[in-house]
Design a protein around this motif. Structure first.
Motif, short mmCIF file in Angstrom:
data_model
loop_
_atom_site.label_atom_id
_atom_site.label_comp_id
_atom_site.label_asym_id
_atom_site.label_seq_id
_atom_site.Cartn_x
_atom_site.Cartn_y
_atom_site.Cartn_z
N HIS A 38 0.82 -1.21 0.00
CA HIS A 38 0.00 0.00 0.00
C HIS A 38 0.86 1.26 0.00
N PRO A 44 -4.12 1.21 -3.59
CA PRO A 44 -5.16 1.73 -2.69
C PRO A 44 -5.77 0.62 -1.83
N ALA A 45 -6.45 1.02 -0.75
CA ALA A 45 -7.01 0.04 0.16
C ALA A 45 -8.36 0.49 0.71
N CYS A 84 -0.81 2.69 7.90
CA CYS A 84 -1.56 2.41 6.67
C CYS A 84 -3.06 2.60 6.90
N ALA A 89 -0.59 5.70 -1.50
CA ALA A 89 -1.92 5.09 -1.58
C ALA A 89 -2.97 5.89 -0.84
N VAL A 111 -6.51 5.49 1.18
CA VAL A 111 -7.13 4.45 2.00
C VAL A 111 -8.47 4.94 2.52
#
Length: 269
Positions: free
Chosen positions: A117, A122-123, A144, A220, A222
């Motif tokens: 990530h 992306p998450a 994260c 990233a 999130v």
């Protein structure tokens, strides 16, 4: 639906949902890896609820990795097999985490998960993903996610208050929403890029805790929510609409009006 048993001496199921667009000019679906399994939740049904519910709301294709422990036992220390590879997230537009493995202590293993990530994948972080890997003596997973949380209050009704109604992810979310029979995760630390979107009051702590948010971790974007302990929350249209917007926001496919970018809304069968 295709189901494959992975060659490991544990419960490991890989499932792919593919929705074929009627319009050949429509963009290819976002490739989403859903990682699920672990302690304390009905992941067998939740993976179906999420895959089917989100596919009805966005142009996505899911690959689902569902693992428990040996002989299918729910084990907080089980290591999801795909995370053993450095490039475990390669080829996916986003990873949706809905897992509960809080007992893992291996720092290198946890930091390998987070690194994918930080490098740009992306998450979406759902419910117990926030408590996963908390035994490991590293903050990378917590950075994260965007917050540190080590415990939650008892299962009860939560009155969720929208604190960022102008944010694209929260457009369409009610000013207040009753999340029946869920767990309020305690915010112990909010990391620097954490952006709160909704809160609920802690009866035990006597203060508010943020339970919907967005975060930036390295390269990233999130989206996270600690809601979703019970299937009844996950299958609620308000929850599924929220997660669909969060997924699209994280991949850059959500407009400022809270609507999917052209071609990334629901696919007509």
């Amino acid at each position: 639906m295709k189901r494959l048993l992975l060659p490991f001496s544990l419960l490991a199921v890989l499932v792919t949902w593919t929705v074929i667009a009627a319009d050949p000019a429509k963009p290819a679906p976002l490739k989403v890896l859903m990682v699920t399994g672990g302690c304390c939740h009905d992941y067998e049904n939740q993976k179906m609820i999420l895959a089917e519910g989100l596919s009805a709301r966005a142009n996505v294709e899911f690959t689902v990795v569902h693992e428990e422990g040996p002989e299918g036992k729910k084990d907080k220390t089980h290591r999801i097999s795909i995370y053993e590879k450095d490039d475990w997230a390669k080829g996916y537009d986003l990873v949706l985490h809905n897992e509960c493995f809080g007992g893992i202590e291996d720092v290198a293993f946890v930091e390998r998960i987070a690194k994918a990530h930080r490098d740009g994948v992306p998450a979406v972080m759902l419910h117990c993903s926030t408590h996963s890997y908390r035994a490991a003596k590293t903050d990378e997973w917590r950075k994260c996610i965007g917050q540190t949380s080590m415990s939650h209050e008892k299962n009860r009704d939560l009155l969720v208050k929208n604190v960022a109604p102008e944010h694209p992810v929260m457009k369409g979310f009610p000013a207040e929403w009753l999340d029946a029979k869920d767990e309020l995760y305690k915010n112990e630390k909010l990391w620097e890029n954490f952006v709160p979107l909704a809160k609920a009051y802690g009866e035990e702590t006597k203060k508010d805790h943020f339970l919907i948010w967005v975060n930036t971790y390295g390269n990233a974007k999130v989206f996270g929510t600690t809601m979703g302990h019970n299937n009844s929350t996950m299958e609620d249209p308000v929850f599924l609409d929220l997660v669909a917007r969060g997924l699209l926001w994280a991949t850059g496919k959500l407009g400022e009006d809270g609507k999917p970018a052209a071609g990334y809304g629901p696919v007509q069968k």
